[in-house]
Write a protein that holds these residues in place. Sequence first.
Motif, short mmCIF file in Angstrom:
data_model
loop_
_atom_site.label_atom_id
_atom_site.label_comp_id
_atom_site.label_asym_id
_atom_site.label_seq_id
_atom_site.Cartn_x
_atom_site.Cartn_y
_atom_site.Cartn_z
N LYS A 1 26.39 36.46 25.95
CA LYS A 1 26.92 38.05 26.04
C LYS A 1 25.91 38.47 27.28
CE LYS A 1 27.94 41.86 23.26
NZ LYS A 1 27.80 42.63 21.78
N ARG A 2 24.77 38.16 27.44
CA ARG A 2 23.92 38.96 28.32
C ARG A 2 24.23 38.25 29.84
NH1 ARG A 2 18.16 37.63 26.05
NH2 ARG A 2 19.54 35.74 25.43
N LEU A 3 25.21 37.40 30.03
CA LEU A 3 25.62 36.72 31.14
C LEU A 3 24.43 35.63 31.52
CD1 LEU A 3 27.27 39.50 33.06
CD2 LEU A 3 28.38 37.92 31.60
N ARG A 4 23.78 35.05 30.69
CA ARG A 4 22.77 34.15 31.02
C ARG A 4 23.20 32.78 30.50
NH1 ARG A 4 16.63 36.53 29.62
NH2 ARG A 4 16.48 37.83 31.41
N SER A 5 22.90 31.81 31.62
CA SER A 5 23.12 30.45 31.15
C SER A 5 21.90 29.86 30.31
CB SER A 5 23.40 29.57 32.26
OG SER A 5 22.32 29.41 33.12
N ALA A 6 21.97 28.55 29.74
CA ALA A 6 20.83 28.10 29.13
C ALA A 6 19.71 27.88 30.12
CB ALA A 6 21.17 26.69 28.63
N TYR A 7 20.14 27.55 31.50
CA TYR A 7 19.08 27.45 32.76
C TYR A 7 18.38 28.55 32.81
CZ TYR A 7 17.80 26.86 37.22
OH TYR A 7 17.04 27.00 38.54
N ASP A 8 19.23 29.78 32.81
CA ASP A 8 18.72 31.17 33.04
C ASP A 8 17.69 31.42 31.89
OD1 ASP A 8 20.45 31.54 35.13
OD2 ASP A 8 21.86 32.35 34.11
N CYS A 9 18.09 31.10 30.72
CA CYS A 9 17.02 31.30 29.41
C CYS A 9 15.72 30.55 29.64
CB CYS A 9 17.74 31.09 28.26
SG CYS A 9 19.04 32.20 27.94
N ALA A 10 15.85 29.09 30.14
CA ALA A 10 14.64 28.59 30.44
C ALA A 10 13.87 29.07 31.29
CB ALA A 10 15.16 27.09 30.81
N LEU A 11 14.33 29.54 32.47
CA LEU A 11 13.49 30.01 33.65
C LEU A 11 12.67 31.41 32.96
CD1 LEU A 11 15.64 29.95 36.64
CD2 LEU A 11 13.49 28.39 35.94
N ALA A 12 13.54 32.00 32.17
CA ALA A 12 13.15 33.68 31.76
C ALA A 12 11.92 33.28 30.78
CB ALA A 12 14.23 34.27 31.03
N LYS A 13 11.96 32.04 30.00
CA LYS A 13 10.88 31.92 29.02
C LYS A 13 9.90 31.06 29.62
CE LYS A 13 12.39 32.73 24.68
NZ LYS A 13 11.60 33.74 23.71
N GLY A 14 9.69 30.99 30.85
CA GLY A 14 8.87 30.18 31.60
C GLY A 14 8.85 28.48 31.37
N HIS A 15 9.95 27.99 30.75
CA HIS A 15 10.01 26.57 30.54
C HIS A 15 10.43 25.89 31.84
CE1 HIS A 15 9.24 27.70 26.58
NE2 HIS A 15 10.35 28.25 26.21
N ASP A 16 9.87 25.66 32.89
CA ASP A 16 10.25 25.22 33.92
C ASP A 16 10.68 23.92 33.93
OD1 ASP A 16 7.55 24.70 33.74
OD2 ASP A 16 7.37 23.85 35.58
N LEU A 17 10.06 22.99 33.37
CA LEU A 17 10.52 21.62 33.15
C LEU A 17 12.08 21.26 32.38
CD1 LEU A 17 7.15 19.83 32.48
CD2 LEU A 17 8.56 19.98 34.29
N VAL A 18 12.21 22.27 31.49
CA VAL A 18 13.50 22.37 30.63
C VAL A 18 14.54 22.79 31.64
CG1 VAL A 18 14.63 23.34 28.94
CG2 VAL A 18 12.46 22.78 28.36
N ALA A 19 14.17 23.64 32.58
CA ALA A 19 15.14 24.12 33.53
C ALA A 19 15.54 22.93 34.47
CB ALA A 19 14.65 25.28 34.23
N SER A 20 14.41 22.43 34.86
CA SER A 20 14.59 21.17 35.85
C SER A 20 15.82 19.94 34.93
CB SER A 20 13.46 20.67 36.28
OG SER A 20 12.77 19.99 35.06
N THR A 21 15.63 19.92 33.90
CA THR A 21 16.56 19.21 33.25
C THR A 21 17.85 19.54 33.03
OG1 THR A 21 14.43 18.20 31.71
CG2 THR A 21 16.84 17.73 31.19
#
Length: 461
Positions: free
Chosen positions: A122-142
């Motif tokens: 609803k906030r127009l965020r993908s799971a990738y966006d959420c990972a970056l926002a949370k500081g989970h850089d390695l999750v984002a790279s996956t």
Amino acid sequence: MTEMTKRVQFEDDSNSQVEPLHRACALGSLDDIRDFFNSNPKLDDHFYEGLSPLHVAILSDRTDVIDVIDVLVNNGVDVNAQTETNKDTALHLAVENGEFPQNYDVIVKLIDCKADAEIRNKRLRSAYDCALAKGHDLVASTLDGSKSTNEVQNSYRERYGEKYAPILNEAVLESDEDTMKEYIKKGADPNYINKEGDSALNLAIKNEDLRKSGQMMQVVNLLLECGADVTFKDLDGKDALTLAKERQYSDVVAVLNKSKSEHVKEGEQSPEPLPESSSEQSPEPVPVPGTPLPESSSEQSPEPVPGTSPVPKPETMSSPEPEHVVMEALEDTRETDGNVNKPNEDGLYPIHQAVLKDDSDERQKLLETLTEAGADVNVVVKGLGTTPLHLAAEKNRVDSVKFLLEHGADKTKKTLLGKTAFDMASDKGHTEVMELLGDRHDIVQDRWKKGAKKSSSCTIL
């Protein structure tokens, strides 16, 4: 009210109206979930308080959530279903509520089950966006495919290995298997050396209490699965195998012997070239069917194919027929000194060069000869990460794609740009290759993406 708040209320709710599948996913056993599906083979869209059963499982504190995901998805629960309030998928929830690296396997599992990382909430965020926002850089790279699962796990180990390793070693000394599992999952380095010069594996074998409790084999197997080095020697010059033999732990010895032999095999990056003959200008022949086997390498060389004529030994060869098939037909292959798993100066291996051949008959013959000679079908070009399957897919070599898949090519491998062979075929519009490489989900997703691009470029008159 967020879905997370609803989950807490749900767990405390004893109302009999609560969906039984949701209750089983939050509080029941794996068998309870299986029993539900055995009794209810037809699954409609089950939502309770805005959550699907998969959402509940992800938000629970279950230690068996990976198995639960398997059971749910295999029984028809939609892996990409979105919560009613925030429109989050299971992947969104796993990213936003998980602890990493402990819960990294949940992300991997969801992706394996075809979770779509591009769906927006609803906030127009993908799971990738959420990972970056949370500081989970390695999750984002996956999620964006820039790093493989193995690369991410290695990065976690480098990041947290030394931090948690002393706790792991202490758990070994205290025979605390649960703490061991917990900190290995957090990324503890199993090869960390303590002040006494011992690794966790050596400590486990030296721990008599661990032997008496009957837990030693479990602990040893756990450490080996996590990459414990069987060749490491303590301050007395003894490795794990020597320590186990001294204590007459025959079961441990057997496991370590097997692990040690596998360790040696992994260290052999490519087959040893055959003994040198006369000059640098005359490279030794590639071992191909029909070539007599040298006595010293009978186990490594393929058996002669029945019905073929034996080729004279290198010293007396008058015609380089079998070698010619591989060596003369490929450009620059002499740079590899007859080794089919050695790149030339451009980083290309013989099997890559074979795939690039335009003539289909010649290409097929070369691929057959190279694979029979031991060529690795999953070898990658350094600096690009390109496998022979990537090249075959990009060049629309349908016959080569089929051949490589039949001989063990890994279609999930990605280039350094995050492209699979399917992606390469999709980019070029090679539909027949896409059918060979992708499942229905991949193909439908590809069509949707292309449809979206097309619609975004349309002008409303």
